[in-house]
Scaffold this motif. Structure first.
Motif, PDB file in Angstrom:
ATOM      1  N   PRO A  78     -21.412  21.422  46.613  1.00  0.00           N
ATOM      2  CA  PRO A  78     -20.542  22.344  45.874  1.00  0.00           C
ATOM      3  C   PRO A  78     -21.247  22.875  44.633  1.00  0.00           C
ATOM      4  O   PRO A  78     -22.174  22.251  44.106  1.00  0.00           O
ATOM      5  CB  PRO A  78     -19.351  21.473  45.455  1.00  0.00           C
ATOM      6  N   ALA A  79     -20.768  24.029  44.157  1.00  0.00           N
ATOM      7  CA  ALA A  79     -21.211  24.524  42.852  1.00  0.00           C
ATOM      8  C   ALA A  79     -20.274  24.003  41.760  1.00  0.00           C
ATOM      9  O   ALA A  79     -20.664  23.851  40.613  1.00  0.00           O
ATOM     10  CB  ALA A  79     -21.213  26.046  42.838  1.00  0.00           C
ATOM     11  N   LEU A  80     -19.032  23.721  42.158  1.00  0.00           N
ATOM     12  CA  LEU A  80     -18.030  23.209  41.225  1.00  0.00           C
ATOM     13  C   LEU A  80     -18.148  21.686  41.203  1.00  0.00           C
ATOM     14  O   LEU A  80     -17.822  21.022  42.188  1.00  0.00           O
ATOM     15  CB  LEU A  80     -16.635  23.624  41.714  1.00  0.00           C
ATOM     16  N   LEU A  81     -18.649  21.164  40.076  1.00  0.00           N
ATOM     17  CA  LEU A  81     -19.008  19.745  40.038  1.00  0.00           C
ATOM     18  C   LEU A  81     -18.219  19.004  38.962  1.00  0.00           C
ATOM     19  O   LEU A  81     -17.956  19.553  37.893  1.00  0.00           O
ATOM     20  CB  LEU A  81     -20.500  19.606  39.761  1.00  0.00           C
ATOM     21  N   PRO A  82     -17.878  17.752  39.236  1.00  0.00           N
ATOM     22  CA  PRO A  82     -17.138  16.986  38.236  1.00  0.00           C
ATOM     23  C   PRO A  82     -18.034  16.582  37.060  1.00  0.00           C
ATOM     24  O   PRO A  82     -19.244  16.431  37.205  1.00  0.00           O
ATOM     25  CB  PRO A  82     -16.680  15.753  39.012  1.00  0.00           C
ATOM     26  N   PHE A 100     -21.916  26.248  32.153  1.00  0.00           N
ATOM     27  CA  PHE A 100     -20.558  26.787  32.275  1.00  0.00           C
ATOM     28  C   PHE A 100     -19.624  25.605  32.517  1.00  0.00           C
ATOM     29  O   PHE A 100     -19.788  24.878  33.491  1.00  0.00           O
ATOM     30  CB  PHE A 100     -20.457  27.741  33.471  1.00  0.00           C
ATOM     31  N   ARG A 101     -18.675  25.405  31.626  1.00  0.00           N
ATOM     32  CA  ARG A 101     -17.716  24.303  31.766  1.00  0.00           C
ATOM     33  C   ARG A 101     -16.322  24.869  31.982  1.00  0.00           C
ATOM     34  O   ARG A 101     -15.988  25.931  31.453  1.00  0.00           O
ATOM     35  CB  ARG A 101     -17.710  23.434  30.505  1.00  0.00           C
ATOM     36  N   LEU A 102     -15.510  24.177  32.732  1.00  0.00           N
ATOM     37  CA  LEU A 102     -14.130  24.629  32.943  1.00  0.00           C
ATOM     38  C   LEU A 102     -13.240  23.442  33.254  1.00  0.00           C
ATOM     39  O   LEU A 102     -13.731  22.343  33.519  1.00  0.00           O
ATOM     40  CB  LEU A 102     -14.048  25.670  34.063  1.00  0.00           C
ATOM     41  N   LYS A 103     -11.943  23.689  33.185  1.00  0.00           N
ATOM     42  CA  LYS A 103     -10.957  22.655  33.497  1.00  0.00           C
ATOM     43  C   LYS A 103     -10.146  23.099  34.705  1.00  0.00           C
ATOM     44  O   LYS A 103      -9.915  24.282  34.911  1.00  0.00           O
ATOM     45  CB  LYS A 103      -9.997  22.464  32.320  1.00  0.00           C
ATOM     46  N   ASP A 104      -9.701  22.140  35.521  1.00  0.00           N
ATOM     47  CA  ASP A 104      -8.816  22.510  36.616  1.00  0.00           C
ATOM     48  C   ASP A 104      -7.369  22.436  36.131  1.00  0.00           C
ATOM     49  O   ASP A 104      -7.101  22.200  34.957  1.00  0.00           O
ATOM     50  CB  ASP A 104      -9.081  21.649  37.859  1.00  0.00           C
ATOM     51  N   ARG A 105      -6.421  22.675  37.057  1.00  0.00           N
ATOM     52  CA  ARG A 105      -5.013  22.761  36.654  1.00  0.00           C
ATOM     53  C   ARG A 105      -4.498  21.453  36.074  1.00  0.00           C
ATOM     54  O   ARG A 105      -3.486  21.444  35.388  1.00  0.00           O
ATOM     55  CB  ARG A 105      -4.147  23.208  37.834  1.00  0.00           C
ATOM     56  N   TYR A 110     -14.832  20.140  34.697  1.00  0.00           N
ATOM     57  CA  TYR A 110     -15.808  20.495  35.728  1.00  0.00           C
ATOM     58  C   TYR A 110     -16.914  21.331  35.108  1.00  0.00           C
ATOM     59  O   TYR A 110     -16.780  21.845  33.996  1.00  0.00           O
ATOM     60  CB  TYR A 110     -15.131  21.300  36.850  1.00  0.00           C
ATOM     61  N   LEU A 112     -20.179  24.276  36.432  1.00  0.00           N
ATOM     62  CA  LEU A 112     -20.800  25.016  37.532  1.00  0.00           C
ATOM     63  C   LEU A 112     -22.260  24.586  37.575  1.00  0.00           C
ATOM     64  O   LEU A 112     -22.981  24.712  36.579  1.00  0.00           O
ATOM     65  CB  LEU A 112     -20.666  26.522  37.298  1.00  0.00           C
TER      66      LEU A 112
ATOM     67  N   TRP B  46     -16.116  19.788  48.720  1.00  0.00           N
ATOM     68  CA  TRP B  46     -16.844  19.060  49.752  1.00  0.00           C
ATOM     69  C   TRP B  46     -18.327  19.375  49.788  1.00  0.00           C
ATOM     70  O   TRP B  46     -18.750  20.493  49.522  1.00  0.00           O
ATOM     71  CB  TRP B  46     -16.226  19.377  51.125  1.00  0.00           C
ATOM     72  N   PHE B 100      -9.156  29.488  38.936  1.00  0.00           N
ATOM     73  CA  PHE B 100     -10.049  28.771  38.021  1.00  0.00           C
ATOM     74  C   PHE B 100     -10.498  29.762  36.959  1.00  0.00           C
ATOM     75  O   PHE B 100     -11.122  30.776  37.277  1.00  0.00           O
ATOM     76  CB  PHE B 100     -11.279  28.248  38.753  1.00  0.00           C
ATOM     77  N   TYR B 145     -13.007  30.240  45.470  1.00  0.00           N
ATOM     78  CA  TYR B 145     -12.401  29.176  44.663  1.00  0.00           C
ATOM     79  C   TYR B 145     -10.909  29.383  44.505  1.00  0.00           C
ATOM     80  O   TYR B 145     -10.473  30.473  44.116  1.00  0.00           O
ATOM     81  CB  TYR B 145     -13.054  29.141  43.275  1.00  0.00           C
ATOM     82  N   ASP B 147      -7.661  26.916  42.946  1.00  0.00           N
ATOM     83  CA  ASP B 147      -7.301  25.607  42.405  1.00  0.00           C
ATOM     84  C   ASP B 147      -5.961  25.181  43.009  1.00  0.00           C
ATOM     85  O   ASP B 147      -4.924  25.179  42.347  1.00  0.00           O
ATOM     86  CB  ASP B 147      -7.234  25.683  40.877  1.00  0.00           C
ATOM     87  N   GLU B 160     -12.920  24.681  46.831  1.00  0.00           N
ATOM     88  CA  GLU B 160     -14.136  25.500  46.972  1.00  0.00           C
ATOM     89  C   GLU B 160     -14.383  25.596  48.464  1.00  0.00           C
ATOM     90  O   GLU B 160     -14.448  24.570  49.140  1.00  0.00           O
ATOM     91  CB  GLU B 160     -15.326  24.834  46.256  1.00  0.00           C
TER      92      GLU B 160
END
Lengths: 569, 569
Positions: A78-82, A100-105, A110, A112, B46, B100, B145, B147, B160
């Motif tokens: 994945p590109a979206l990583l924890p 690039f940092r982001l939050k999920d709902r 996470y 990129l 995944w 997202f 993407y 969410d 994703e």
């Protein structure tokens, strides 16, 4: 070869532009936009139009074939990583604003992925339990993200880009060396097949950590890297990685120098004013630059005729952050006299120096008093160097570290980078497998990257001319560009040629656009840069076409069957 | 066919598992994890391991070939998209938590693309100026993407995921209909080539906007969609899109009903208690559900034997937000008597109803007083319906809207969706081209998607059995799985078979693992699900192998040359 579809320019999403885009500085940026290969979406983020996508796909195919040939297994992470694994490795914070940092709902953090060492290490930890499972080479061709401070040069340095990254896992150093050698050879084949002129040079590992590392550089004026090249012995290195030996041999013993002497030097805060005042060469003076390393004041000494390469310094000290000291910092530290700093009076300030500042060498330098310098300041007698670092800017003609001949410097684009990472990530994540003797063995790792979208730009830089792009055959978006230069007769002949070529498995671009002059179409064909241009023009009535070779510029009139035979043989 | 590399299981990154993953609910999720095709990175995200990546690549290749065949032009748009166009279309906020969102180092807003209508519209606006440039079909196979609130079922519903999205641009409605028909036909070919059992059903367009829309559903127990299917006339629709005609014909005129009469019905707040108390069928009562639509209280009427499908209601009213009313809402509105609501006393509350609540029909319903109902409440006389909506849950046996036969209901996975969007996005972004008459013409658009990673899961669902996966030939990760079931003799024969097959262009997986019993290897082979399994076992000494066909389970002993001939013919 299977029958191909003819791609008609009348429908092709590739509007060519007569004017350069306003923000384009480099040749590849200008031409890839003008020829309709890419369009800017936002700063450093690009859309690949059909022609561009084909070139990208061709480059990817070659990369894939050569990676498969060394036993690489293709995966897709994945590109979206924890956040957590990057917290474990330290890179969640080390990467700073580049990530690039982001939050999920749910508010979970996470990022990129800028590169995937952490995730591959965890994958191998999940999948491999025994030395029998190794070595493995895993690779992916994937979209990567880096929030560059100054995205520029089109797709050459983007914030979203295509990269082939691979990772090798071995149980021994010898195994790692072998995986590394396999990659080195595969990369040579890849860049050779791409038609990319390239050099392999020594590199510094930087924030990746690890030991051995080399870069694949494509010489080009638009390049952001500078490499040093020895015409004598073949030595080549990124200037950031050039290391000079300590100048120990030529230096006199400390005792042979007269004692340190302070001299009034009013109004000489720069090397130029000082050298002129004392009548000595700048190279006899010692320049001391003050920086903050993770906030701690540190001095860096180089001969007065040298500049400190701040990029190089930052690379060497990464992941520590390096900043220049400010007027406020001087105000806080009255012991540091701006313009008159000397290493002999720095107390507890850490002192880093260029290898030319060798033990036994004597210097003119600041006396740590206003308007005063000192001479006969001897390294090892009057001051100590805490750490030697190659941080001076390399100049053309500097002696080759291997043979002493004068180095050449050239600009280049970094298209590949191979690293022997060693056990840094295996240590961080506890990656062990059961060894031959039944005991756990820590795994050692290599990391290897090719900038796939960047390679497209590098190829454009190297092969284009003032008329436009000019692709090597294996990566070109088509094999033949058929131009209907005229009206019905020309169009009919062009259609006939295009269908015949496509039936023979050639990828054909057909300029069937109505209402455009032959001149406009031919200019577009040269701009787009397909290797062969077949023109149905003036002599279409007699089934004679003109065949142009884009790269060499040669052109020849010949009957269509002959032209077809030549293009399909 | 070109020589292939033999993929050795001893090195393959595909650790099989004996146990189902704890969180796996569906067959495909269990088997794709157990057979080493995918691994979970984070919720709904995944990693595709080598076997999974190959299947994904095979599906992508088929999609690409069929999209090219209808004149689709492949492009690659960014996943990292600026906020502004999604603000213009309204989807920046309409998507809610599904999007997202992130900021770059300068604080600018970005999103990770869930679908790209906005960006393609802008691209065509940049590239096309005349009706002569149209029609065009653009497509990409790209990482998307979303969410999801409840990512589940492995790669079936991820956050994703890989998607093929395409967009058509036409100057006329007829053109759009043609582009839509091209896609419909291409999708049929794609799913047929994939070996995926599928149905085309009518769909609702939902948040995408636009008019006509159909879904491609792959029947499977794990599916999240339900579709209705008429054995009589072939009608098929997602139950969300089933529309019943107004039951006007059979209804009596309002005047034929006795006047409305209120009756005491203590302790009957539910349909069941009410029907039992009055001795009438539930279908004679009118159930009135109160919801808030963008915060405004709204009543929804359905016959008492029906449930309101809240998903369907939300789809119909999108992008408005639908919520159930709460105890607090009732407390604020004493005119609304919980359990005794009737449409005849609702004042200004908007009333939506099922088509079965036709003008002239009479009902037993709440009297808007505690413990009281009313009978002979006639639609059109005692209350008005503001809007008819098909929001009742469809039940098996409901009459087909086309022919009246009893509908069947089945579960399915949505693998494709095609939309005639019309001018929604062209209007939002002012996308015009110069028309044939020299005046600007607004462009009309279609949008078409295939869930590429979801199609892999759907295929797994449909083709797997209790022993494992079983791939159709065109998508399988290999053509032949060669098993060395034994020691040196078996391994030598297996190697020989694998090399011969690879030289003939067959993709071969070779189980060369040491120290595993034949039973374990054969179990793994059945789990992995390559179409043919060639076993070098008991009779390897005489060069006799066993050839198993995974899907049918047939097995046959035969000399190696004969087996090879069969597999390469």
């Amino acid at each position: 070869m299977a029958t191909q579809h003819v791609q008609r320019m009348s429908r092709l999403m590739a509007r060519t532009l007569r004017e350069d885009p306003a923000d384009a500085e480099t040749l590849s940026h200008r031409l890839l936009v003008r020829a309709g290969y890419v369009r800017r979406s936002s700063a450093g983020v690009w859309t690949w139009l059909p022609l561009g996508k084909r070139v990208l796909e061709n480059v990817s195919r070659i990369v894939r074939e050569e990676m498969d040939a060394i036993g690489g297994q293709e995966v897709l992470l994945p590109a979206l990583l924890p956040r957590e694994p990057y917290e474990t490795s330290g890179r969640w914070s080390e990467y700073g604003d580049l990530l690039f940092r982001l939050k999920d709902r749910k508010g979970a953090d996470y990022l990129l992925g800028p590169t995937h060492e952490e995730i591959f290490t965890l994958l191998v930890k999940d999948q491999c339990t025994s030395y029998k499972d190794l070595p493995v080479i895993l690779y992916q061709i994937q979209t990567k993200y880096r929030d560059e401070a100054r995205p520029r040069s089109g797709v050459l340095r983007g914030r979203e880009f295509q990269m082939k990254d691979s990772y090798s896992f071995d149980v021994s150093d010898e195994g790692l060396a072998e995986s590394y050698a396999l990659h080195r050879a595969a990369y040579r084949r890849i860049f050779t097949r791409l038609g990319l002129d390239h050099r392999i040079v020594s590199a510094v590992s930087g924030a990746m950590g690890g030991s051995a590392s080399e870069e694949f550089l494509a010489p080009a004026a638009a390049g952001e890297d500078t490499f040093a090249d020895c015409p004598g012995c073949g030595y080549a290195a990124n200037t950031e990685a050039v290391t000079f030996p300590l100048a120990g041999e030529g230096a006199a013993a400390a005792g042979e120098h007269p004692p340190l002497e302070e001299i009034p030097t009013p109004g000489t805060p720069t090397i130029e004013t000082l050298a002129a005042h004392l009548g000595v060469p700048a190279s006899a003076t010692l320049k001391n630059l003050l920086v903050k390393v993770d906030g701690e004041i540190t001095a860096v000494g180089v001969p007065g005729d040298r500049e400190v390469d701040l990029g190089k310094l930052a690379e060497h000290l990464a992941p520590a952050e390096v900043e220049l000291v400010t007027a406020e910092d001087f105000a806080d530290r009255p012991d540091l006299v701006r313009g008159y700093v000397g290493p002999q009076g720095l107390g507890k300030v850490r002192y880093l120096a260029d290898p030319r500042v060798a033990p036994g060498t004597a210097w003119v330098t600041g006396a740590n008093k206003p308007d005063t310098h000192a001479r006969n300041v001897v390294c090892g007698r009057d001051f100590q160097v805490d750490r030697y670092l190659d941080v001076a800017v390399v100049e053309p003609g500097d002696p080759c570290p291997q043979c002493g001949a004068g180095l050449r410097l050239d600009r280049a684009i970094e298209v590949g980078h191979i690293f022997q990472l060693g056990r840094k990530y295996a240590d961080a994540f506890g990656l062990d497998v059961l060894g031959r003797e039944g005991k756990p063995v820590r795994v050692t790792m290599g990391s290897y990257g090719i900038g796939v979208s960047r390679a497209v730009a590098a190829l454009a830089e190297q092969t284009a001319d003032e008329r436009g792009l000019s692709w090597p055959a294996e990566v070109a978006p088509a094999d033949v560009h058929v131009v209907a230069a005229g009206k019905a007769v020309q169009l009919a002949l062009a259609e006939q040629a295009a269908e015949a070529l496509a039936a023979a498995g050639r990828r054909v671009l057909l300029d069937d656009r109505a209402g455009l002059s032959p001149g406009v179409k031919l200019t577009d064909a040269e701009l787009i840069g397909v290797p062969w241009i077949l023109v149905a023009g003036r002599r279409a009535g007699e089934s004679v076409v003109e065949l142009q070779h884009r790269a060499s510029g040669t052109r020849e009139e010949l009957p269509l069957p002959e032209a077809l035979a030549r293009l399909t043989s």
